[in-house]
Scaffold this active site. Sequence first.
Site, PDB file in Angstrom:
ATOM      1  N   SER A  85       0.834  -1.205   0.000  1.00  0.00           N
ATOM      2  CA  SER A  85       0.000   0.000   0.000  1.00  0.00           C
ATOM      3  C   SER A  85       0.863   1.246   0.000  1.00  0.00           C
ATOM      4  O   SER A  85       1.972   1.251   0.569  1.00  0.00           O
ATOM      5  CB  SER A  85      -0.859  -0.022   1.263  1.00  0.00           C
ATOM      6  OG  SER A  85      -1.471   1.233   1.462  1.00  0.00           O
ATOM      7  N   TYR A  89      -2.262  -1.214  10.922  1.00  0.00           N
ATOM      8  CA  TYR A  89      -2.448  -1.741   9.565  1.00  0.00           C
ATOM      9  C   TYR A  89      -1.252  -1.367   8.689  1.00  0.00           C
ATOM     10  O   TYR A  89      -0.663  -2.213   8.006  1.00  0.00           O
ATOM     11  CB  TYR A  89      -3.746  -1.179   8.950  1.00  0.00           C
ATOM     12  CG  TYR A  89      -3.805  -1.351   7.448  1.00  0.00           C
ATOM     13  CD1 TYR A  89      -4.111  -2.585   6.882  1.00  0.00           C
ATOM     14  CD2 TYR A  89      -3.526  -0.285   6.584  1.00  0.00           C
ATOM     15  CE1 TYR A  89      -4.138  -2.749   5.499  1.00  0.00           C
ATOM     16  CE2 TYR A  89      -3.558  -0.445   5.204  1.00  0.00           C
ATOM     17  CZ  TYR A  89      -3.860  -1.670   4.665  1.00  0.00           C
ATOM     18  OH  TYR A  89      -3.872  -1.832   3.304  1.00  0.00           O
ATOM     19  N   LYS A 137       2.008  -3.700   6.759  1.00  0.00           N
ATOM     20  CA  LYS A 137       2.477  -3.655   5.363  1.00  0.00           C
ATOM     21  C   LYS A 137       3.995  -3.414   5.328  1.00  0.00           C
ATOM     22  O   LYS A 137       4.716  -4.046   4.557  1.00  0.00           O
ATOM     23  CB  LYS A 137       1.755  -2.551   4.581  1.00  0.00           C
ATOM     24  CG  LYS A 137       0.271  -2.799   4.362  1.00  0.00           C
ATOM     25  CD  LYS A 137      -0.007  -3.979   3.451  1.00  0.00           C
ATOM     26  CE  LYS A 137      -1.469  -4.262   3.283  1.00  0.00           C
ATOM     27  NZ  LYS A 137      -1.774  -5.581   2.734  1.00  0.00           N
TER      28      LYS A 137
END
Length: 339
Positions: free
Chosen positions: A125, A150, A154
């Site tokens: 992302s 979150y 990543k």
Amino acid sequence: MKTILLAGGAGYIGSHTAVELLNSGYNVVVVDNYANSCPESIKRVEKITGKKVALYEADVKDKSKLEKIFSENKIDAVIHFAGLKAVGESVKMPVEYYRNNIDTTLSLLETMKKFNVGNIIFSSSATVYGEDNKVPYTEEMKRGTCTNPYGWTKVMMEQILEDTAKANPDMSVILLRYFNPIGAHESGMIGEDPQGIPNNLMPYVAQVAVGRRDHLTIYGNDYPTPDGTCRRDYIHVVDLAKGHVKAIDYVFTTKGVEIFNLGTGTPYSVTEIVTTFERVNNMKLKYEYGPRRQGDLPESYANADKAYRLLGWKTEKTLEDMCKDLWRWQSNNPNGYKK
Ligand code: NAD
Ligand code: UD1
């Protein structure tokens, strides 16, 4: 014919990628535990393409289930979409996010090693650029400081994949950094189907338009941007899915790690998005301006030159296409995949 395993393939981006892979002549195997999806999306993928998908319900953390899938199918490459992705939820449930997102990655890598599969594409992302880099983002920038668990998952998974590739020179790892995927397949048969109150802008807009939510709150109009609202690099999910096909073609020709931004390179503001959605779909949306949302950056957009140079990929669809296709999906399926 090569076979691609889509981990988390019943979800929003996975289902659109399944369509493009099948249309490009790849076999597709999907494994999903339906934590944020349902098998109906894959039935519709089969309807759109007229081709079969081998579908497994399993948790990707569960290595014994993965081993069964790898022994029943000759997997040539894996695309790892399986993950939890709600930023706000990750702040409240960090352990669940680290457990799910990191463990799915480790189980996949261990099973791939056991079955001698060296090719993996990972759904990363733009969030990994964090707060420290300047737009437009380029792939060689250092990963930044994230504002939520979150984002950190990543960052950590990118690191795990890079270290694994370094230790296994026969591997080919591609990290795809998505910007803001929106829209839906032009058939109106598959699209994004968030559970509960949507966190992201476009699903919220679509649910206001279809009457499931009263109004949209635009988070902040005092940012240092041309109209005061945040700017993002929105990318049509079908363009994004086609980027995965190019990455799969490429993964078989190379070794080591490559990182690609998948975005358009052009930012739009929240107000521009809302007015475009209204204009192309000939409707009025109820909205108001509210305070800023914690953790939002004023601007995020890609330099997408590398994907064009190495993969021959660039986006083809316009913001108008994104808004029209989203509305076709939402108006045909007011409750998503539920009847
Ligand atoms: P999604 O939630 O629609 O798809 C993820 C899929 O993974 C779901 O079908 C879910 O059921 C499945 N899944 C989750 N944990 C699993 C597990 N342990 N075992 C098996 N299946 C599991 O989300 P999406 O928008 O399609 O995103 C796909 C990937 O792309 C995610 O990793 C996400 O973090 C990443 N990503 C998404 C965006 C975005 O805006 N949509 C942006 C950047 C990155
Ligand atoms: C968010 C995540 C990002 C994640 C991405 C995809 C944050 C801070 N970032 O990106 O880590 O990779 O989703 O899941 O959550 N907006 C409104 N009203 C709304 C919803 C959104 O005004 O009801 C605005 C936001 O302030 C933002 C823009 O719309 O400026 C886009 O928001 P969103 O769709 O949530 O994406 P990002 O914040 O870019």
